[in-house]
Write a protein that holds these residues in place. Structure first.
Motif, mmCIF file in Angstrom:
data_model
loop_
_atom_site.group_PDB
_atom_site.id
_atom_site.type_symbol
_atom_site.label_atom_id
_atom_site.label_comp_id
_atom_site.label_asym_id
_atom_site.label_seq_id
_atom_site.Cartn_x
_atom_site.Cartn_y
_atom_site.Cartn_z
ATOM 1 N N ILE A 9 0.859 -1.183 0.000
ATOM 2 C CA ILE A 9 0.000 0.000 0.000
ATOM 3 C C ILE A 9 0.893 1.230 0.000
ATOM 4 O O ILE A 9 1.844 1.315 0.771
ATOM 5 N N GLY A 10 0.555 2.188 -0.870
ATOM 6 C CA GLY A 10 1.371 3.390 -0.887
ATOM 7 C C GLY A 10 0.821 4.470 -1.784
ATOM 8 O O GLY A 10 -0.256 4.352 -2.359
ATOM 9 N N ASN A 11 1.599 5.534 -1.879
ATOM 10 C CA ASN A 11 1.263 6.683 -2.718
ATOM 11 C C ASN A 11 1.890 6.514 -4.087
ATOM 12 O O ASN A 11 3.002 6.016 -4.207
ATOM 13 N N LEU A 12 1.200 7.009 -5.076
ATOM 14 C CA LEU A 12 1.732 7.033 -6.427
ATOM 15 C C LEU A 12 2.306 8.422 -6.666
ATOM 16 O O LEU A 12 1.574 9.408 -6.631
ATOM 17 N N GLU A 13 3.625 8.512 -6.841
ATOM 18 C CA GLU A 13 4.264 9.817 -7.012
ATOM 19 C C GLU A 13 3.928 10.448 -8.353
ATOM 20 O O GLU A 13 3.677 11.636 -8.445
ATOM 21 N N LYS A 14 3.957 9.650 -9.412
ATOM 22 C CA LYS A 14 3.604 10.153 -10.735
ATOM 23 C C LYS A 14 3.290 8.971 -11.638
ATOM 24 O O LYS A 14 3.662 7.838 -11.353
ATOM 25 N N GLY A 15 2.598 9.249 -12.720
ATOM 26 C CA GLY A 15 2.296 8.203 -13.687
ATOM 27 C C GLY A 15 1.085 7.381 -13.281
ATOM 28 O O GLY A 15 0.185 7.859 -12.589
ATOM 29 N N MET A 16 1.080 6.136 -13.712
ATOM 30 C CA MET A 16 -0.038 5.239 -13.447
ATOM 31 C C MET A 16 0.463 3.822 -13.228
ATOM 32 O O MET A 16 1.633 3.535 -13.468
ATOM 33 N N ILE A 17 -0.439 2.968 -12.772
ATOM 34 C CA ILE A 17 -0.126 1.565 -12.505
ATOM 35 C C ILE A 17 -1.233 0.729 -13.144
ATOM 36 O O ILE A 17 -2.412 1.082 -13.049
ATOM 37 N N ARG A 18 -0.851 -0.364 -13.733
ATOM 38 C CA ARG A 18 -1.811 -1.286 -14.335
ATOM 39 C C ARG A 18 -1.520 -2.716 -13.883
ATOM 40 O O ARG A 18 -0.382 -3.059 -13.555
ATOM 41 N N GLU A 19 -2.578 -3.517 -13.895
ATOM 42 C CA GLU A 19 -2.402 -4.947 -13.641
ATOM 43 C C GLU A 19 -1.456 -5.517 -14.688
ATOM 44 O O GLU A 19 -1.419 -5.038 -15.813
ATOM 45 N N SER A 20 -0.703 -6.500 -14.304
ATOM 46 C CA SER A 20 0.286 -7.227 -15.093
ATOM 47 C C SER A 20 1.590 -6.462 -15.307
ATOM 48 O O SER A 20 2.511 -6.972 -15.929
ATOM 49 N N TRP A 21 1.694 -5.218 -14.801
ATOM 50 C CA TRP A 21 2.977 -4.519 -14.782
ATOM 51 C C TRP A 21 3.797 -5.101 -13.637
ATOM 52 O O TRP A 21 3.357 -6.042 -12.964
ATOM 53 N N PHE A 22 4.957 -4.539 -13.367
ATOM 54 C CA PHE A 22 5.865 -5.120 -12.386
ATOM 55 C C PHE A 22 6.265 -4.128 -11.294
ATOM 56 O O PHE A 22 6.457 -2.949 -11.556
ATOM 57 N N VAL A 23 6.396 -4.644 -10.083
ATOM 58 C CA VAL A 23 6.951 -3.909 -8.949
ATOM 59 C C VAL A 23 8.393 -4.381 -8.815
ATOM 60 O O VAL A 23 8.656 -5.576 -8.776
ATOM 61 N N ASN A 24 9.312 -3.432 -8.763
ATOM 62 C CA ASN A 24 10.731 -3.749 -8.591
ATOM 63 C C ASN A 24 11.140 -3.282 -7.199
ATOM 64 O O ASN A 24 11.242 -2.092 -6.942
ATOM 65 N N LEU A 25 11.338 -4.227 -6.326
ATOM 66 C CA LEU A 25 11.618 -3.962 -4.919
ATOM 67 C C LEU A 25 13.089 -4.218 -4.625
ATOM 68 O O LEU A 25 13.569 -5.345 -4.743
ATOM 69 N N SER A 26 13.802 -3.165 -4.279
ATOM 70 C CA SER A 26 15.224 -3.287 -3.971
ATOM 71 C C SER A 26 15.395 -3.931 -2.594
ATOM 72 O O SER A 26 14.955 -3.387 -1.588
ATOM 73 N N VAL A 27 16.033 -5.086 -2.577
ATOM 74 C CA VAL A 27 16.265 -5.819 -1.333
ATOM 75 C C VAL A 27 17.609 -5.421 -0.737
ATOM 76 O O VAL A 27 17.765 -5.332 0.467
ATOM 77 N N SER A 28 18.588 -5.183 -1.591
ATOM 78 C CA SER A 28 19.918 -4.733 -1.174
ATOM 79 C C SER A 28 20.524 -3.976 -2.354
ATOM 80 O O SER A 28 19.890 -3.840 -3.397
ATOM 81 N N ASN A 29 21.756 -3.522 -2.186
ATOM 82 C CA ASN A 29 22.419 -2.806 -3.273
ATOM 83 C C ASN A 29 22.599 -3.669 -4.518
ATOM 84 O O ASN A 29 22.706 -3.159 -5.623
ATOM 85 N N SER A 30 22.627 -4.971 -4.330
ATOM 86 C CA SER A 30 22.902 -5.869 -5.453
ATOM 87 C C SER A 30 21.733 -6.791 -5.818
ATOM 88 O O SER A 30 21.868 -7.623 -6.709
ATOM 89 N N MET A 31 20.592 -6.648 -5.140
ATOM 90 C CA MET A 31 19.479 -7.561 -5.414
ATOM 91 C C MET A 31 18.144 -6.816 -5.473
ATOM 92 O O MET A 31 17.834 -6.030 -4.589
ATOM 93 N N THR A 32 17.404 -7.077 -6.533
ATOM 94 C CA THR A 32 16.072 -6.510 -6.699
ATOM 95 C C THR A 32 15.095 -7.636 -6.998
ATOM 96 O O THR A 32 15.368 -8.489 -7.850
ATOM 97 N N LEU A 33 13.973 -7.655 -6.293
ATOM 98 C CA LEU A 33 12.905 -8.609 -6.582
ATOM 99 C C LEU A 33 11.945 -7.973 -7.571
ATOM 100 O O LEU A 33 11.544 -6.826 -7.403
ATOM 101 N N THR A 34 11.589 -8.710 -8.602
ATOM 102 C CA THR A 34 10.622 -8.242 -9.577
ATOM 103 C C THR A 34 9.362 -9.082 -9.423
ATOM 104 O O THR A 34 9.414 -10.300 -9.530
ATOM 105 N N LEU A 35 8.256 -8.413 -9.148
ATOM 106 C CA LEU A 35 6.994 -9.095 -8.874
ATOM 107 C C LEU A 35 5.915 -8.570 -9.803
ATOM 108 O O LEU A 35 5.749 -7.364 -9.949
ATOM 109 N N ARG A 36 5.167 -9.472 -10.418
ATOM 110 C CA ARG A 36 4.079 -9.065 -11.306
ATOM 111 C C ARG A 36 2.871 -8.621 -10.482
ATOM 112 O O ARG A 36 2.474 -9.285 -9.535
ATOM 113 N N ILE A 37 2.293 -7.496 -10.863
ATOM 114 C CA ILE A 37 1.104 -6.975 -10.179
ATOM 115 C C ILE A 37 -0.116 -7.746 -10.661
ATOM 116 O O ILE A 37 -0.437 -7.734 -11.846
ATOM 117 N N ALA A 38 -0.797 -8.413 -9.739
ATOM 118 C CA ALA A 38 -1.995 -9.175 -10.078
ATOM 119 C C ALA A 38 -3.229 -8.287 -10.094
ATOM 120 O O ALA A 38 -4.155 -8.496 -10.880
#
Length: 85
Positions: A9-38
């Motif tokens: 849950i969060g704020n959208l700073e700019k742009g838009m979000i659609r289903e089936s796009w991806f969230v890229n979550l930085s876990v560390s400086n060298s690792m990012t999780l990419t998750l499909r938005i359902a």
């Protein structure tokens, strides 16, 4: 985890979000999780007039357990149209 879903849950700073796009979550400086938005929903919190985005991502049990273990809070995430499941 029983439902196979994780919620962000969060704020959208700019742009838009659609289903089936991806969230890229930085876990560390060298690792990012990419998750499909359902699913994407607009939500309001009690005692707050602001509208937030609820992003629902699906995943296998191992991925969802990792997300829970990370104790994600107040993170800036990137949303992209393209990514890899």
């Amino acid at each position: 985890v029983r439902r196979g879903e994780f919620y962000l849950i969060g704020n959208l700073e700019k742009g838009m979000i659609r289903e089936s796009w991806f969230v890229n979550l930085s876990v560390s400086n060298s690792m990012t999780l990419t998750l499909r938005i359902a699913s994407v929903e607009d939500v309001k919190m009690s005692n707050d007039e602001s509208e937030y985005k609820l992003l629902i991502v699906s995943g296998d049990a191992q991925t969802l357990e990792l997300l829970l273990a990370l104790k994600i809070s107040s993170e800036l995430v990137q949303i992209t149209k393209e990514g890899k499941d």
